[in-house]
Design a protein around this motif. Sequence first.
Motif, PDB file in Angstrom:
ATOM      1  N   ASP A 118       1.223  12.293 -20.682  1.00  0.00           N
ATOM      2  CA  ASP A 118       2.539  12.560 -20.603  1.00  0.00           C
ATOM      3  C   ASP A 118       2.080  12.596 -19.357  1.00  0.00           C
ATOM      4  O   ASP A 118       2.715  14.103 -18.502  1.00  0.00           O
ATOM      5  CB  ASP A 118       3.511  13.229 -21.183  1.00  0.00           C
ATOM      6  N   PRO A 119       1.669  12.355 -18.126  1.00  0.00           N
ATOM      7  CA  PRO A 119       0.650  12.614 -16.916  1.00  0.00           C
ATOM      8  C   PRO A 119       2.018  12.879 -15.591  1.00  0.00           C
ATOM      9  O   PRO A 119       3.102  12.241 -15.958  1.00  0.00           O
ATOM     10  CB  PRO A 119       0.277  12.025 -17.056  1.00  0.00           C
ATOM     11  N   VAL A 132      -2.579  13.578  -7.121  1.00  0.00           N
ATOM     12  CA  VAL A 132      -2.891  14.669  -8.013  1.00  0.00           C
ATOM     13  C   VAL A 132      -2.371  14.865  -8.984  1.00  0.00           C
ATOM     14  O   VAL A 132      -1.339  14.749  -9.494  1.00  0.00           O
ATOM     15  CB  VAL A 132      -3.160  16.686  -7.426  1.00  0.00           C
ATOM     16  N   TYR A 133      -2.635  14.708 -10.329  1.00  0.00           N
ATOM     17  CA  TYR A 133      -2.382  14.455 -11.979  1.00  0.00           C
ATOM     18  C   TYR A 133      -2.365  15.917 -12.380  1.00  0.00           C
ATOM     19  O   TYR A 133      -3.136  16.178 -12.611  1.00  0.00           O
ATOM     20  CB  TYR A 133      -2.235  13.800 -12.777  1.00  0.00           C
ATOM     21  N   ARG A 134      -1.224  16.236 -12.843  1.00  0.00           N
ATOM     22  CA  ARG A 134      -1.562  17.539 -14.302  1.00  0.00           C
ATOM     23  C   ARG A 134      -1.252  16.258 -15.677  1.00  0.00           C
ATOM     24  O   ARG A 134      -0.542  15.633 -15.318  1.00  0.00           O
ATOM     25  CB  ARG A 134      -0.299  17.967 -14.377  1.00  0.00           C
ATOM     26  N   PRO A 141       1.271   6.522  -7.497  1.00  0.00           N
ATOM     27  CA  PRO A 141       1.291   6.304  -8.124  1.00  0.00           C
ATOM     28  C   PRO A 141       1.412   7.121  -9.335  1.00  0.00           C
ATOM     29  O   PRO A 141       0.712   7.964  -9.593  1.00  0.00           O
ATOM     30  CB  PRO A 141      -0.153   5.256  -8.767  1.00  0.00           C
ATOM     31  N   THR A 142       2.273   6.713 -10.424  1.00  0.00           N
ATOM     32  CA  THR A 142       2.385   8.002 -11.536  1.00  0.00           C
ATOM     33  C   THR A 142       1.886   7.733 -12.751  1.00  0.00           C
ATOM     34  O   THR A 142       1.559   8.934 -13.122  1.00  0.00           O
ATOM     35  CB  THR A 142       4.241   8.035 -12.548  1.00  0.00           C
ATOM     36  N   GLU A 143       1.119   6.673 -13.399  1.00  0.00           N
ATOM     37  CA  GLU A 143       0.166   7.018 -13.876  1.00  0.00           C
ATOM     38  C   GLU A 143      -1.139   6.482 -13.458  1.00  0.00           C
ATOM     39  O   GLU A 143      -1.977   6.134 -12.344  1.00  0.00           O
ATOM     40  CB  GLU A 143       0.189   5.163 -14.906  1.00  0.00           C
ATOM     41  N   ALA A 168      -5.541  18.488 -14.551  1.00  0.00           N
ATOM     42  CA  ALA A 168      -6.143  18.402 -13.800  1.00  0.00           C
ATOM     43  C   ALA A 168      -6.200  17.048 -13.451  1.00  0.00           C
ATOM     44  O   ALA A 168      -8.166  17.590 -13.518  1.00  0.00           O
ATOM     45  CB  ALA A 168      -5.432  19.054 -11.920  1.00  0.00           C
ATOM     46  N   LEU A 169      -5.808  15.922 -12.139  1.00  0.00           N
ATOM     47  CA  LEU A 169      -7.192  14.870 -12.263  1.00  0.00           C
ATOM     48  C   LEU A 169      -7.132  15.281 -11.149  1.00  0.00           C
ATOM     49  O   LEU A 169      -5.118  14.281 -10.316  1.00  0.00           O
ATOM     50  CB  LEU A 169      -6.952  14.368 -12.909  1.00  0.00           C
TER      51      LEU A 169
END
Length: 577
Positions: free
Chosen positions: A547-548, A574-576, A559-561, A525-526
């Motif tokens: 593929d975040p 928070v991203y996976r 933002p998706t990226e 996770a980021l």
Amino acid sequence: MSTNTLTTLENVDREWWKEAVVYQIYPRSFSDTDGDGVGDLQGIVDKVDYIDSLGVDLVWLCPVYGSPNEDNGYDISDYHAIMDEFGDMADWERLLDELHDRDIRLIMDLVLNHTSSEHEWFQRSRRGEGEYADYYYWRDGRPATDADYDTDDGPADEVAPNNWDSIFGGPAWSYVEEREQWYLHLFDENQPDLNWRNPTVRQAMKDVVSWWLDRGIDGFRMDAVSHMSKTDGLPDGDPEGTPTGIEHFSHGPRLEEYLTELSADVLSDHDITTVAEMGHTLIEQAADYLDDEAIGLDMIFQFSHMGVDGGWDPETVGEWDLPEFKRIMSERQDALADRGWDALFLGNHDQPRIVSRFGDEAYHRESASLIGTFLLTMRGTPYVYQGEEIGMTNADFESLDEIDDPQTVGRVEQYIADGVADSYEELREVVNARSRDHARTPMQWSDEPGAGFTDGEPWLKCNADYTEINVAAQRDDPASVLNQYRRLIDLRQSTDVLVYGDYELLAPEDDQLYAYTRTLDDERALVVLNWSSEPATFEGSEIEVDDPTVLYGNYDDAPTEPTNVSLRPWEAVVYRL
């Protein structure tokens, strides 16, 4: 960056208290049901469904024991009774049952270092009665020949036994004419320190702990633990120390022995959790305590990050540096990676409101939810203090008469006595940044008079912004701070990597962005936080992305990226990966 072996679910030591989110309740300010302006246990019972709706697993209840309330319940006169203002033992038992019925555990706040001066033990000790004579630290004074010892207390030809200062300001000694001796109080003069060298005292405190565990509670938050042992002989302290004598009454020579004995004789027989408050503790010291299973502590409240914004210094209060904050927090994460478990907090009953301190009230919703994102995505157990989930802010105390907190009053009086300031008005800015009373203004339930906290006159004035910042206004708003916290708590509890994953700091010198990864097995996770009121760009060139997925964002259109991304003020994502 941690250099420890990467964590996998196979080698994780899973514990319920590691996976919990804690909600701290300050009963005096939570909910009043009888109109006397003071919160009570029935008020908490009435709000149990609200607590449950947050998704928390554990409630930390600040002291509700019998107390004259000189320090808001941290001066206990009867460990086996409930303070009259809060209700009675039947109310407490009802609260425990209501929480347990919803699978919410309860930990009690236990004061180990001192009692109230109205406790029967101290009343008998001041008279020199039998075994009670040595329950506290009593000493003869010294000849009145040294100005460093001078106090307004005691006989004219005598001064205090040593030069120690109270943590609340002023001398750490008070004179009792009845006994013709001085007693030690590291906090308020109404909070005499127990003499833990006395085995009878240790047994008495073990009996208190057992008594509450037998009633089915799930653990303790232990107050002022680091002060329980003092240097033999109680020698003078370095006059340059803050406070003077701290090197002799913090982490004393027998502290580990006392804690180990308490654990072996009582705590280890129960499936509970223990978290110790340890002021003036270095992170490596905390790691040493936690790494020793015999000591019996699961977590420690350690305050290295709480001085980042200038403390009580009128010249620097409120000024802080994000890279320095990241350095301190990352040091904590790394030091405890293989040696312990952190207690994650920015606010509590002793700290000012986190939005006013670490956020921006002009970006209230955004900064409050960003800070919540930080607390709920780091390694450790997050502690959410009442009102944080709606973004409560610091109040404006216009005069010293509006202050209840003895620590604040003591500091103001000491500053004026030392010539740092001539009046309260000159210290108003530092008080309005640092006073503990900011955390103690009544919980803001609605925009009704008394903030929905009480039908009467509140014991401490409500923050003027309660008409705008309150539970009722946020309950049904999906974008509100309250519902952001609910989303974040749910995310943490459903995402193992946010609980147990390894922590790695990114862009350590960036003065706007706090970014880090959490890694567990093959899951990463980021977390990217624009901890500023200006737009910022996160490059993310040092991370691999495949593929975040956005797990959480405090703006509607996150933002998706995660690379080369422009972040708006106080944006948290928070991203996976």
